[in-house]
Write a protein that holds these residues in place. Structure first.
Motif, mmCIF file in Angstrom:
data_model
loop_
_atom_site.group_PDB
_atom_site.id
_atom_site.type_symbol
_atom_site.label_atom_id
_atom_site.label_comp_id
_atom_site.label_asym_id
_atom_site.label_seq_id
_atom_site.Cartn_x
_atom_site.Cartn_y
_atom_site.Cartn_z
ATOM 1 N N TYR A 31 50.651 16.527 0.980
ATOM 2 C CA TYR A 31 50.719 15.078 0.798
ATOM 3 C C TYR A 31 51.765 14.443 1.713
ATOM 4 O O TYR A 31 51.595 13.306 2.179
ATOM 5 C CB TYR A 31 50.908 14.711 -0.678
ATOM 6 C CG TYR A 31 52.311 14.643 -1.209
ATOM 7 C CD1 TYR A 31 53.147 13.565 -0.914
ATOM 8 C CD2 TYR A 31 52.802 15.643 -2.044
ATOM 9 C CE1 TYR A 31 54.431 13.497 -1.410
ATOM 10 C CE2 TYR A 31 54.091 15.583 -2.553
ATOM 11 C CZ TYR A 31 54.896 14.502 -2.228
ATOM 12 O OH TYR A 31 56.173 14.432 -2.717
ATOM 13 N N ARG A 32 52.849 15.160 2.012
ATOM 14 C CA ARG A 32 53.834 14.609 2.938
ATOM 15 C C ARG A 32 53.232 14.448 4.336
ATOM 16 O O ARG A 32 53.470 13.449 5.022
ATOM 17 C CB ARG A 32 55.056 15.525 3.003
ATOM 18 C CG ARG A 32 55.983 15.394 1.796
ATOM 19 C CD ARG A 32 57.139 16.372 1.901
ATOM 20 N NE ARG A 32 58.083 16.191 0.818
ATOM 21 C CZ ARG A 32 59.049 17.061 0.522
ATOM 22 N NH1 ARG A 32 59.188 18.168 1.256
ATOM 23 N NH2 ARG A 32 59.885 16.841 -0.476
ATOM 24 N N ILE A 67 50.420 12.058 -11.374
ATOM 25 C CA ILE A 67 51.675 11.601 -10.767
ATOM 26 C C ILE A 67 52.481 12.798 -10.298
ATOM 27 O O ILE A 67 52.665 13.764 -11.039
ATOM 28 C CB ILE A 67 52.501 10.788 -11.785
ATOM 29 C CG1 ILE A 67 51.700 9.579 -12.282
ATOM 30 C CG2 ILE A 67 53.822 10.337 -11.173
ATOM 31 C CD1 ILE A 67 52.333 8.874 -13.455
ATOM 32 N N ASN A 68 52.955 12.731 -9.075
ATOM 33 C CA ASN A 68 53.806 13.790 -8.531
ATOM 34 C C ASN A 68 55.264 13.408 -8.778
ATOM 35 O O ASN A 68 55.891 12.733 -7.961
ATOM 36 C CB ASN A 68 53.533 13.967 -7.037
ATOM 37 C CG ASN A 68 54.347 15.095 -6.436
ATOM 38 O OD1 ASN A 68 55.075 15.807 -7.136
ATOM 39 N ND2 ASN A 68 54.241 15.253 -5.138
ATOM 40 N N TYR A 69 55.785 13.837 -9.904
ATOM 41 C CA TYR A 69 57.128 13.416 -10.291
ATOM 42 C C TYR A 69 58.229 14.054 -9.441
ATOM 43 O O TYR A 69 59.383 13.639 -9.517
ATOM 44 C CB TYR A 69 57.362 13.723 -11.772
ATOM 45 C CG TYR A 69 56.676 12.740 -12.686
ATOM 46 C CD1 TYR A 69 57.097 11.413 -12.761
ATOM 47 C CD2 TYR A 69 55.594 13.127 -13.459
ATOM 48 C CE1 TYR A 69 56.473 10.502 -13.586
ATOM 49 C CE2 TYR A 69 54.946 12.217 -14.297
ATOM 50 C CZ TYR A 69 55.397 10.904 -14.350
ATOM 51 O OH TYR A 69 54.752 9.998 -15.161
ATOM 52 N N ASP A 88 59.915 9.217 -3.670
ATOM 53 C CA ASP A 88 59.769 7.769 -3.790
ATOM 54 C C ASP A 88 58.480 7.433 -4.538
ATOM 55 O O ASP A 88 57.668 8.308 -4.861
ATOM 56 C CB ASP A 88 59.780 7.106 -2.412
ATOM 57 C CG ASP A 88 58.720 7.678 -1.480
ATOM 58 O OD1 ASP A 88 57.764 8.321 -1.967
ATOM 59 O OD2 ASP A 88 58.834 7.481 -0.261
ATOM 60 N N GLU A 89 58.295 6.146 -4.797
ATOM 61 C CA GLU A 89 57.127 5.668 -5.544
ATOM 62 C C GLU A 89 55.827 5.987 -4.824
ATOM 63 O O GLU A 89 54.834 6.377 -5.442
ATOM 64 C CB GLU A 89 57.245 4.155 -5.758
ATOM 65 C CG GLU A 89 56.174 3.554 -6.646
ATOM 66 C CD GLU A 89 56.445 3.727 -8.133
ATOM 67 O OE1 GLU A 89 55.729 3.110 -8.935
ATOM 68 O OE2 GLU A 89 57.379 4.492 -8.482
ATOM 69 N N ALA A 90 55.815 5.824 -3.507
ATOM 70 C CA ALA A 90 54.601 6.101 -2.742
ATOM 71 C C ALA A 90 54.188 7.561 -2.880
ATOM 72 O O ALA A 90 52.996 7.875 -3.020
ATOM 73 C CB ALA A 90 54.814 5.747 -1.274
#
Length: 467
Positions: free
Chosen positions: A129-130, A395-397, A401-403
Motif C-alpha cells: 500500500y505504501r 482500516i490499517n491502524y 496517517d489518515e490516508a
C-alpha cells in the motif's frame, strides 16, 4: 460455437419440460430441497465432541456450559442434520477469531514460525500500500504500478463422480476485459480445447468447456492466460469528493446525498434493493440512519459505514453462501463475516444511504502462496467515478496517517483478478441446475444432465507466475 451450445442447452430444457414429470430439470429426481439439505450436511459436519476437542487444545478447561452458551449465542454455528445437532466445519477455529479471550489464547500459542509468517505478510502488505500510495498522484489520476501475471487454473472432478461417458459441462473463471484496472488479457490455451468465452454483457466472466467422464479417472479441465493488473489509489477525502461533485453537477450546495448524482438508470439500479442479499430491512435502514446521522457528504457516509464494519465484525471462515437467506442480516446476527459477507453488508448500507455501490470479486493474487478467493465492493462518487472498497481489509491502524489507514476505502493493490461485476447473475451459456455458489463465482461450476456437481465432488488449483 456459442450459438450451438446455447441451442443445445435449450434443447435439454425442452426435453425436460415434455417428459411429463412436472420437473424443469432433465433429471426428474432432482429437487432443490434435497440439494440444499446436502449443502447443509457438507458444511455442518462436526459433532459437539469434535468442536469441544478442538477448543480444548487451547482452552483445556472449557466447560459444557461454555459450549452451550456459545451455541445459544450463535458464535458456535449449529444445525440439526438428520436428527442430530451438528456444527459448522469451521466454527471452532472461528471462535478464536471472534471471542476476545479466545483470540488472546490463540496468539499466545502461536509458534515462532507462525509469528514469522504473520510478520512477513504484514510487512509485505504494508509495502504494497505504501508503494501504491506513492505512485498514484491524485484522485483524477489514481493508477499506480502494475503487475503482469500468467495463470494456469485447473478444476479436477473426482473419478466416478458421474457415470462413464457422461458429458460434464464446466465454467472456469477468467479476468474481465471491461474494467480499467485490468489490461492486456492474452489467452494461451485450455484443455479441452475450443472453449467459449461468456459474452461481454454477462457479469460473471467465464470460459465454458465440455468433456466426457471416463470410468476410474478424474476429469480435468484447465486454462492458461496472462493479464496485467493496475493498482489504484484515489486519495479520497470529503473535500475532494465535494469539489468533484460540484464540478460535475454544477451545484453549489448539498441538500442530500442524492444531489451528487445525475438521474440515470445506473444510479437507480445501484441504489436499489436486490433479491437476495441487498434488502432494505427495517433493521438495516435504522442502522444506516444511525451510522450516518448528521452527515451529508457521501464520502463521510461511506467512511462511517466502512469504519463501523471494520471495527465490529472480524473476518471469520464462512458457510457456503447458498445456505444463507440474507447475508447482511446474517453478519449482524453472528457478529462476523468473510470478505464477501462484509462487502454485501457495506453495499446494502451504502445503497440505503443513496450511495451507488455494487459487488466486485475474483481473486487475491498475492505472491508467496497467499492467493485466495476474494470479494470487495465499488462505490460511485460523482465527478470521480467508481472506486474500489475492500471492506474485509478494513482500516490499517498501523499506518502513519489518515490516508494510509483508509487506503482500502478508495484504493487497491496490484495483486488482484476481477472476474465478477455483480453477484448471483446468469452464466453464459445458461446453467441448467442451481449453481454450487449461487452468489459469487470464483472456483468454477460443473454439472451434467443428471445434476449439479457440488464442491465435495471436485477441487480447484491455481498456479501463478509473476512476469
Amino acid at each position: 460455437m456459442k450459438r450451438v451450445i446455447s441451442l443445445a442447452a435449450m434443447a435439454v430444457l425442452a426435453i425436460a419440460c415434455t417428459t411429463g414429470n412436472n420437473s424443469q430439470y432433465p433429471n426428474p429426481d432432482y429437487s432443490w430441497e434435497k440439494d440444499l439439505a446436502h449443502r447443509y450436511a457438507v458444511d455442518f459436519n462436526k459433532t459437539r465432541q469434535d468442536v469441544k476437542d478442538y477448543i480444548s487444545r487451547l482452552m483445556p478447561d472449557v466447560t459444557d456450559e461454555a459450549i452451550d452458551a456459545w451455541t445459544e449465542a450463535g458464535i458456535l454455528e449449529s444445525r440439526m442434520i438428520d436428527g442430530e445437532l451438528m456444527y459448522f466445519d469451521r466454527t471452532a477455529p472461528n471462535l478464536f477469531r471472534v471471542v476476545p479471550e479466545a483470540k488472546i489464547l490463540k496468539r499466545a500459542a502461536m509458534t515462532p514460525e507462525d509469528k514469522a509468517d504473520e510478520a512477513f505478510e504484514d510487512a509485505f502488505n504494508t509495502e504494497i500500500y505504501r508503494t501504491v500510495m506513492a505512485g498514484a498522484p491524485s484522485a483524477n489520476a489514481p493508477a499506480s504500478h502494475s503487475q503482469r501475471m500468467r495463470v494456469k487454473y485447473t478444476l479436477t472432478v473426482d473419478a466416478d463422480a458421474v457415470p462413464d461417458g457422461t458429458v460434464l459441462r464446466c465454467w472456469l473463471p477468467l479476468p474481465r476485459e471491461d474494467v480499467s484496472r485490468q489490461a492486456d488479457f492474452r489467452f494461451i490455451g485450455s484443455y479441452p480445447e475450443n472453449g467459449v468465452y461468456s459474452a461481454p454483457e454477462f457479469k460473471h466472466r467465464t470460459l465454458y468447456l465440455e468433456q466426457k467422464a471416463k470410468a476410474g479417472e478424474p476429469t480435468v479441465f484447465n486454462e492458461m492466460f496472462e493479464y496485467t493488473f493496475i493498482a489504484e489509489d484515489f486519495k479520497l477525502d470529503a473535500g475532494k469528493v465535494e469539489a468533484a461533485a460540484k464540478t460535475a453537477t454544477g451545484k453549489d450546495s448539498f441538500a442530500s446525498t442524492a444531489d451528487y448524482y445525475k438521474a440515470t438508470a445506473e444510479y437507480a439500479e445501484m441504489t436499489s434493493e436486490r433479491e437476495a442479499h441487498v434488502i432494505f430491512t427495517d433493521r438495516l435502514k435504522s442502522l444506516a440512519d444511525e451510522l450516518t446521522a448528521g452527515l451529508v457528504n457521501p464520502y463521510d457516509k461511506a467512511k462511517a459505514i466502512f469504519t463501523w464494519i471494520s471495527d465490529n465484525f472480524p473476518w471469520a471462515g464462512a458457510r457456503e453462501y447458498s445456505t444463507i437467506e440474507n447475508i447482511p442480516e446474517y453478519v449482524l446476527d453472528v457478529r462476523h463475516g468473510d470478505c464477501g459477507q462484509q462487502s454485501l453488508l457495506f453495499i446494502t448500507l451504502c445503497r440505503i444511504c443513496g450511495i451507488p455501490a455494487h459487488f466486485q470479486s475474483g481473486f487475491n493474487m498475492k505472491p508467496h502462496g497467499f492467493w485466495n478467493l476474494h470479494d470487495w465492493a465499488e462505490v460511485y462518487f460523482e465527478g470521480i467515478g467508481w472506486v474500489p472498497v475492500d471492506q474485509s481489509n478494513g482500516i490499517n491502524y498501523d499506518a502513519e496517517d489518515e490516508a494510509g489507514r483508509y487506503f482500502f476505502l478508495g484504493g487497491t493493490d496490484c495483486y488482484r483478478m476481477i472476474v465478477n461485476q455483480d453477484y448471483g447473475m446468469p452464466l453464459d451459456p445458461m446453467k441448467i441446475y442451481p449453481r454450487s455458489e449461487t452468489v459469487d463465482f470464483q472456483r468454477g461450476e460443473v454439472e451434467s444432465e443428471l445434476g449439479n456437481l457440488y464442491f465435495d465432488l471436485w477441487d480447484y488449483h491455481m498456479d501463478i507466475e509473476y512476469l
